[in-house]
Design an enzyme around this catalytic site. Structure first.
Site, PDB file in Angstrom:
ATOM      1  N   CYS A 116     -45.274  -0.760  25.687  1.00 47.59           N
ATOM      2  CA  CYS A 116     -44.411  -0.544  24.511  1.00 47.59           C
ATOM      3  C   CYS A 116     -44.316  -1.763  23.603  1.00 47.59           C
ATOM      4  CB  CYS A 116     -43.022  -0.104  24.948  1.00 47.59           C
ATOM      5  SG  CYS A 116     -43.029   1.574  25.607  1.00 47.59           S
ATOM      6  N   HIS A 256     -37.727  -1.560  19.215  1.00 44.81           N
ATOM      7  CA  HIS A 256     -38.486  -0.487  19.874  1.00 44.81           C
ATOM      8  C   HIS A 256     -37.546   0.662  20.245  1.00 44.81           C
ATOM      9  CE1 HIS A 256     -41.117   1.692  22.441  1.00 44.81           C
ATOM     10  NE2 HIS A 256     -40.485   1.364  23.554  1.00 44.81           N
ATOM     11  N   ASN A 286     -39.514   8.219  22.240  1.00 40.22           N
ATOM     12  CA  ASN A 286     -40.239   6.954  22.438  1.00 40.22           C
ATOM     13  C   ASN A 286     -41.731   7.206  22.216  1.00 40.22           C
ATOM     14  OD1 ASN A 286     -41.506   4.666  23.369  1.00 40.22           O
ATOM     15  ND2 ASN A 286     -40.334   4.529  25.278  1.00 40.22           N
TER      16      ASN A 286
HETATM   17  O1  UT7 Z   1     -40.304   2.072  26.407  1.00 35.95           O
HETATM   18  C1  UT7 Z   1     -40.522   1.529  27.668  1.00 35.95           C
HETATM   19  C2  UT7 Z   1     -39.274   1.119  28.272  1.00 35.95           C
HETATM   20  N1  UT7 Z   1     -38.534   2.253  28.762  1.00 35.95           N
HETATM   21  C3  UT7 Z   1     -37.255   2.262  28.663  1.00 35.95           C
HETATM   22  O2  UT7 Z   1     -36.686   1.353  28.089  1.00 35.95           O
HETATM   23  C4  UT7 Z   1     -36.470   3.365  29.333  1.00 35.95           C
HETATM   24  C5  UT7 Z   1     -35.338   2.768  30.123  1.00 35.95           C
HETATM   25  N2  UT7 Z   1     -34.563   3.718  30.878  1.00 35.95           N
HETATM   26  C6  UT7 Z   1     -33.789   4.671  30.309  1.00 35.95           C
HETATM   27  O3  UT7 Z   1     -33.791   4.843  29.108  1.00 35.95           O
HETATM   28  C7  UT7 Z   1     -32.865   5.455  31.183  1.00 35.95           C
HETATM   29  O4  UT7 Z   1     -32.820   4.880  32.472  1.00 35.95           O
HETATM   30  C8  UT7 Z   1     -33.212   6.956  31.313  1.00 35.95           C
HETATM   31  C9  UT7 Z   1     -32.965   7.653  30.002  1.00 35.95           C
HETATM   32  C10 UT7 Z   1     -34.665   7.117  31.722  1.00 35.95           C
HETATM   33  C11 UT7 Z   1     -32.308   7.591  32.357  1.00 35.95           C
HETATM   34  O5  UT7 Z   1     -30.955   7.386  32.031  1.00 35.95           O
HETATM   35  P1  UT7 Z   1     -29.928   6.846  33.130  1.00 35.95           P
HETATM   36  O6  UT7 Z   1     -28.624   6.774  32.474  1.00 35.95           O
HETATM   37  O7  UT7 Z   1     -30.501   5.573  33.681  1.00 35.95           O
HETATM   38  O8  UT7 Z   1     -29.932   8.003  34.183  1.00 35.95           O
HETATM   39  P2  UT7 Z   1     -30.305   7.948  35.727  1.00 35.95           P
HETATM   40  O9  UT7 Z   1     -31.775   7.879  35.912  1.00 35.95           O
HETATM   41  O10 UT7 Z   1     -29.451   6.917  36.398  1.00 35.95           O
HETATM   42  O11 UT7 Z   1     -29.794   9.364  36.191  1.00 35.95           O
HETATM   43  C12 UT7 Z   1     -28.392   9.697  36.177  1.00 35.95           C
HETATM   44  C13 UT7 Z   1     -28.266  11.135  36.670  1.00 35.95           C
HETATM   45  C14 UT7 Z   1     -28.979  11.400  37.988  1.00 35.95           C
HETATM   46  O12 UT7 Z   1     -28.198  12.330  38.713  1.00 35.95           O
HETATM   47  P3  UT7 Z   1     -27.279  11.852  39.907  1.00 35.95           P
HETATM   48  O13 UT7 Z   1     -28.184  11.147  40.868  1.00 35.95           O
HETATM   49  O14 UT7 Z   1     -26.262  10.933  39.278  1.00 35.95           O
HETATM   50  O15 UT7 Z   1     -26.702  13.141  40.418  1.00 35.95           O
HETATM   51  C15 UT7 Z   1     -30.273  12.043  37.546  1.00 35.95           C
HETATM   52  O16 UT7 Z   1     -30.812  12.881  38.542  1.00 35.95           O
HETATM   53  O17 UT7 Z   1     -28.844  12.031  35.703  1.00 35.95           O
HETATM   54  C16 UT7 Z   1     -29.841  12.841  36.356  1.00 35.95           C
HETATM   55  N3  UT7 Z   1     -30.916  13.070  35.397  1.00 35.95           N
HETATM   56  C17 UT7 Z   1     -30.898  14.059  34.496  1.00 35.95           C
HETATM   57  N4  UT7 Z   1     -30.007  15.042  34.259  1.00 35.95           N
HETATM   58  C18 UT7 Z   1     -30.291  15.895  33.246  1.00 35.95           C
HETATM   59  C19 UT7 Z   1     -32.058  12.342  35.228  1.00 35.95           C
HETATM   60  N5  UT7 Z   1     -32.784  12.864  34.224  1.00 35.95           N
HETATM   61  C20 UT7 Z   1     -32.099  13.925  33.762  1.00 35.95           C
HETATM   62  C21 UT7 Z   1     -32.325  14.861  32.733  1.00 35.95           C
HETATM   63  N6  UT7 Z   1     -31.411  15.816  32.517  1.00 35.95           N
HETATM   64  N7  UT7 Z   1     -33.428  14.813  31.949  1.00 35.95           N
END
Ligand code: UT7
Length: 331
Positions: A116, A256, A286
């Site tokens: 990225c 970004h 993204n």
């Molecule tokens: O460009 C390259 C660099 N990339 C980035 O900068 C991305 C960085 N990361 C992120 O933007 C975020 O970590 C994500 C958007 C990918 C995820 O957001 P998060 O707030 O970190 O969520 P999480 O992975 O901690 O998941 C929280 C909860 C989980 O459920 P439990 O375990 O709390 O019950 C996930 O299973 O949300 C659940 N979850 C979803 N729910 C609905 C994960 N993905 C989804 C989804 N829809 N698409």
């Protein structure tokens, strides 16, 4: 003779018509519009469909738009850099194909890959060729067909990424406009947290890697998120301090577009007003190497000659950095 700086003198962009909305994703994986919007800021993304259409398809369109707008002769372009994490194919340069297709037949060309951060590092690279005094027209394209490496059954990644391309032309400037300073970093300890395991030479694609879906993007979102928030804010602060810039000196933050919360955190760290923060993640998601030039394209009409723009990016590898640039024209 006055010092040569490398200024952006034109911008082009291309995204495909097909829109993949949060609503459509709700029918594909267990997710919902509220979750995606509140966790990422994304509402929709553009996807490039069509057999045989790769990253170069969008790169060529973005470059051609720039050439038409700037009214330059493609034969005057001396270098074409395609910043991308999704080249058309291995071994054959996407940039070489792109350059030939746009008529830049006098240019040499190469791909630049830093996940990225590809476009950000590409800005630094393009500027060096101009600053050397040896090159007058360097075309930098940021393009990615992320949909080619996304598993649309994996809700943790398929809601984030989109496809797109943007292009900028760098030319010499003698009035102090253009790229002023850069602070670029990388740390290979990060590669296990964001990768397509089976895509290159370490783990070539086999029936076994396909069965394990290792040909798709894997991301440990939480770890990447934490590193992105810390490092993007850190380099942004560093570049301001190094250049004695107050927040009132900054016209725009072009960060970004990976997650609205990461961009907001960077802006908050330097206490920048929200209206100075370029944002289009809601429309495109993204797009990896295309986010920064797509921002420039969307905001071009609002940019004024002399505006101080702070660019920042963070991505796989890990790779990250910031660039301070003075905008060179009114459109
Ligand atoms: O460009 C390259 C660099 N990339 C980035 O900068 C991305 C960085 N990361 C992120 O933007 C975020 O970590 C994500 C958007 C990918 C995820 O957001 P998060 O707030 O970190 O969520 P999480 O992975 O901690 O998941 C929280 C909860 C989980 O459920 P439990 O375990 O709390 O019950 C996930 O299973 O949300 C659940 N979850 C979803 N729910 C609905 C994960 N993905 C989804 C989804 N829809 N698409």
């Amino acid at each position: 003779m006055s010092k040569i700086s490398a200024a952006i003198t034109a911008v082009g962009a291309y995204v495909r018509e097909y829109v993949l909305t949060n609503k459509i994703l709700e029918s594909m994986v267990d997710t919902n519009d509220e979750w995606i919007t509140s966790r990422t800021g994304i509402k929709e993304r553009r996807i490039l469909k069509g057999e045989g259409k790769g990253t170069s398809y969008m790169a060529i369109k973005a470059a051609n738009q720039l050439i038409a707008k700037r009214q330059i002769n493609p034969t005057d372009i001396e270098l074409v850099i395609v910043a991308t994490a999704t080249p058309d194919m291995q071994a054959a340069s996407t940039a070489a194909y792109t350059a030939t297709q746009i008529g830049a037949v006098n240019a040499f060309s190469f791909d630049l890959e830093a996940a990225c951060s590809s476009f950000l590092f590409g800005m630094s690279t393009a500027a060096k060729f101009i600053e050397s005094g040896r090159y007058k027209n360097v075309l930098l394209i940021g393009a990615d067909k992320n949909s080619s490496m996304i598993n649309y059954e994996d809700r943790s990644t398929c809601i984030i990424f989109g496809d797109g391309a943007g292009a900028v032309l760098f030319e010499p400037n003698h009035d102090g406009l253009g790229l002023q300073d850069e602070y670029l970093r990388s740390n290979g300890a990060g590669r296990e947290f964001l990768q397509v395991k089976s895509s290159g030479s370490s783990y070539p694609v086999t029936a076994e890697t396909l069965a394990k879906k290792e040909n798709f993007v894997f991301q440990d979102g939480k770890t990447v998120f934490k590193n992105a928030v810390f490092n993007m804010a850190d380099v942004t602060v560093k570049i301001l301090e190094r250049n004695d810039l107050e927040k009132s000196d900054i016209a725009w933050l072009a960060a970004h577009q990976a997650n609205k919360r990461i961009i907001d955190a960077t802006a908050n760290r330097i206490e920048l007003e929200p209206e100075k923060v370029m944002m289009n993640i809601e429309k495109y998601g993204n797009t990896t190497s295309a986010t920064l030039p797509l921002l420039l394209s969307d905001y071009e009409s609002q940019l004024k000659k002399g505006d101080n723009i702070i660019f920042a990016a963070f991505g796989g590898g890990f790779t990250w950095g910031s660039i301070y640039l003075k905008w060179a024209y009114n459109s």
